[in-house]
Motif scaffolding. Structure first.
Motif, PDB file in Angstrom:
ATOM      1  N   LEU A  20       5.884  68.860 -20.180  1.00  0.00           N
ATOM      2  CA  LEU A  20       7.031  69.107 -19.315  1.00  0.00           C
ATOM      3  C   LEU A  20       8.176  69.759 -20.088  1.00  0.00           C
ATOM      4  O   LEU A  20       8.852  70.658 -19.575  1.00  0.00           O
ATOM      5  CB  LEU A  20       7.500  67.804 -18.665  1.00  0.00           C
ATOM      6  N   ALA A  21       8.380  69.334 -21.340  1.00  0.00           N
ATOM      7  CA  ALA A  21       9.427  69.938 -22.164  1.00  0.00           C
ATOM      8  C   ALA A  21       9.092  71.396 -22.486  1.00  0.00           C
ATOM      9  O   ALA A  21       9.971  72.262 -22.470  1.00  0.00           O
ATOM     10  CB  ALA A  21       9.622  69.138 -23.446  1.00  0.00           C
ATOM     11  N   THR A  22       7.832  71.676 -22.761  1.00  0.00           N
ATOM     12  CA  THR A  22       7.413  73.054 -23.035  1.00  0.00           C
ATOM     13  C   THR A  22       7.598  73.932 -21.804  1.00  0.00           C
ATOM     14  O   THR A  22       8.071  75.069 -21.905  1.00  0.00           O
ATOM     15  CB  THR A  22       5.942  73.086 -23.491  1.00  0.00           C
ATOM     16  N   ALA A  23       7.247  73.398 -20.634  1.00  0.00           N
ATOM     17  CA  ALA A  23       7.448  74.152 -19.396  1.00  0.00           C
ATOM     18  C   ALA A  23       8.931  74.422 -19.162  1.00  0.00           C
ATOM     19  O   ALA A  23       9.317  75.525 -18.743  1.00  0.00           O
ATOM     20  CB  ALA A  23       6.851  73.387 -18.218  1.00  0.00           C
ATOM     21  N   PHE A  24       9.762  73.433 -19.438  1.00  0.00           N
ATOM     22  CA  PHE A  24      11.205  73.621 -19.283  1.00  0.00           C
ATOM     23  C   PHE A  24      11.718  74.696 -20.244  1.00  0.00           C
ATOM     24  O   PHE A  24      12.521  75.550 -19.860  1.00  0.00           O
ATOM     25  CB  PHE A  24      11.935  72.294 -19.506  1.00  0.00           C
ATOM     26  N   ALA A  42       7.692  73.831 -12.202  1.00  0.00           N
ATOM     27  CA  ALA A  42       7.062  73.472 -10.929  1.00  0.00           C
ATOM     28  C   ALA A  42       5.547  73.357 -11.092  1.00  0.00           C
ATOM     29  O   ALA A  42       4.926  72.436 -10.551  1.00  0.00           O
ATOM     30  CB  ALA A  42       7.405  74.508  -9.862  1.00  0.00           C
ATOM     31  N   LEU A  43       4.955  74.264 -11.835  1.00  0.00           N
ATOM     32  CA  LEU A  43       3.503  74.256 -12.026  1.00  0.00           C
ATOM     33  C   LEU A  43       3.042  73.020 -12.797  1.00  0.00           C
ATOM     34  O   LEU A  43       2.111  72.325 -12.383  1.00  0.00           O
ATOM     35  CB  LEU A  43       3.073  75.530 -12.747  1.00  0.00           C
ATOM     36  N   VAL A  44       3.701  72.715 -13.906  1.00  0.00           N
ATOM     37  CA  VAL A  44       3.309  71.558 -14.719  1.00  0.00           C
ATOM     38  C   VAL A  44       3.651  70.260 -13.999  1.00  0.00           C
ATOM     39  O   VAL A  44       2.884  69.293 -14.033  1.00  0.00           O
ATOM     40  CB  VAL A  44       3.968  71.629 -16.116  1.00  0.00           C
ATOM     41  N   LEU A  45       4.771  70.241 -13.310  1.00  0.00           N
ATOM     42  CA  LEU A  45       5.151  69.057 -12.534  1.00  0.00           C
ATOM     43  C   LEU A  45       4.127  68.791 -11.436  1.00  0.00           C
ATOM     44  O   LEU A  45       3.713  67.642 -11.225  1.00  0.00           O
ATOM     45  CB  LEU A  45       6.540  69.261 -11.942  1.00  0.00           C
ATOM     46  N   LEU A  46       3.696  69.831 -10.762  1.00  0.00           N
ATOM     47  CA  LEU A  46       2.664  69.673  -9.733  1.00  0.00           C
ATOM     48  C   LEU A  46       1.366  69.150 -10.332  1.00  0.00           C
ATOM     49  O   LEU A  46       0.722  68.255  -9.770  1.00  0.00           O
ATOM     50  CB  LEU A  46       2.426  71.007  -9.022  1.00  0.00           C
ATOM     51  N   ALA A  61      10.914  64.529 -11.174  1.00  0.00           N
ATOM     52  CA  ALA A  61      11.065  65.827 -10.518  1.00  0.00           C
ATOM     53  C   ALA A  61      12.535  66.108 -10.215  1.00  0.00           C
ATOM     54  O   ALA A  61      13.023  67.227 -10.427  1.00  0.00           O
ATOM     55  CB  ALA A  61      10.243  65.861  -9.230  1.00  0.00           C
ATOM     56  N   PHE A  62      13.255  65.098  -9.748  1.00  0.00           N
ATOM     57  CA  PHE A  62      14.670  65.274  -9.446  1.00  0.00           C
ATOM     58  C   PHE A  62      15.467  65.586 -10.712  1.00  0.00           C
ATOM     59  O   PHE A  62      16.313  66.489 -10.717  1.00  0.00           O
ATOM     60  CB  PHE A  62      15.216  64.016  -8.763  1.00  0.00           C
ATOM     61  N   MET A  63      15.184  64.858 -11.787  1.00  0.00           N
ATOM     62  CA  MET A  63      15.917  65.099 -13.045  1.00  0.00           C
ATOM     63  C   MET A  63      15.641  66.494 -13.594  1.00  0.00           C
ATOM     64  O   MET A  63      16.559  67.184 -14.065  1.00  0.00           O
ATOM     65  CB  MET A  63      15.558  64.039 -14.077  1.00  0.00           C
ATOM     66  N   LEU A  64      14.378  66.916 -13.552  1.00  0.00           N
ATOM     67  CA  LEU A  64      14.058  68.269 -14.022  1.00  0.00           C
ATOM     68  C   LEU A  64      14.721  69.321 -13.145  1.00  0.00           C
ATOM     69  O   LEU A  64      15.167  70.368 -13.639  1.00  0.00           O
ATOM     70  CB  LEU A  64      12.544  68.473 -14.048  1.00  0.00           C
ATOM     71  N   GLY A  65      14.785  69.063 -11.851  1.00  0.00           N
ATOM     72  CA  GLY A  65      15.453  69.985 -10.947  1.00  0.00           C
ATOM     73  C   GLY A  65      16.936  70.099 -11.237  1.00  0.00           C
ATOM     74  O   GLY A  65      17.512  71.196 -11.194  1.00  0.00           O
TER      75      GLY A  65
END
Length: 170
Positions: A20-24, A42-46, A61-65
């Motif tokens: 998730l950190a890498t995707a961010f 979105a892809l990794v979260l899904l 998901a909310f925090m990443l958003g």
């Protein structure tokens, strides 16, 4: 029915955090305003919502958003709403998706990924922003095309045998 079934090892929580950190960080890259650049978060979260819904839920998901909203300097909450709805949809269908092959999964997750692009699109239009063009929605299709690759890459650590043996079939 004849495709091989893998017994996966339990996922490492540090690997979930790392992915998730890498995707961010990939979303933070200065791609410019080019259309067709996928939303990696979105892809990794899904993916993690489908495969590990108890570990990665709507709160993450909310925090990443919110982090994406702060980074993009956009209306606070538009990505948070999109990722939360994406997470809810993924958790709702996660049991059915896992029984499907990867090409079929692509068609099942595509509406979720496209919906995650439509939510900020509509919010921006409702708040009076300029129309960005229909090319903005291409990103959801690109993410859906990347779903098999993301699934393959994120499942690699779980497919490793703890003690490899040439005589064991699994």
């Amino acid at each position: 029915m004849n495709r091989p079934q893998y017994i996966l090892q339990p996922v490492n929580p540090y690997f979930i955090t790392f992915s998730l950190a890498t995707a961010f960080l990939l979303n933070l890259m200065p791609w410019g305003r080019t259309f067709g650049i996928p939303d990696f978060v979105a892809l990794v979260l899904l993916f993690w919502n489908v495969h590990q819904p108890r570990r990665v839920g709507m709160g993450i998901a909310f925090m990443l958003g919110m982090l994406m909203d702060v980074h993009n300097a956009s209306l606070l909450g538009e990505h948070a709403l999109a990722y939360t709805l994406l997470s809810y949809g993924a958790i709702t269908i996660h049991r059915r998706v896992l029984w499907m092959s990867l090409p079929v999964q692509t068609f099942v997750v595509a509406p979720l990924l496209i919906g995650a692009q439509i939510v900020p699109f509509v919010i921006r239009l409702l708040t009076g922003a300029a129309f960005p063009g229909w090319g903005y929605l291409i990103d959801g299709f690109v993410e859906a095309i990347l779903w098999p690759l993301a699934s393959f890459l994120l499942l690699i650590p779980q497919r490793r045998a703890t003690d490899p043996d040439d005589t064991r079939p699994i």
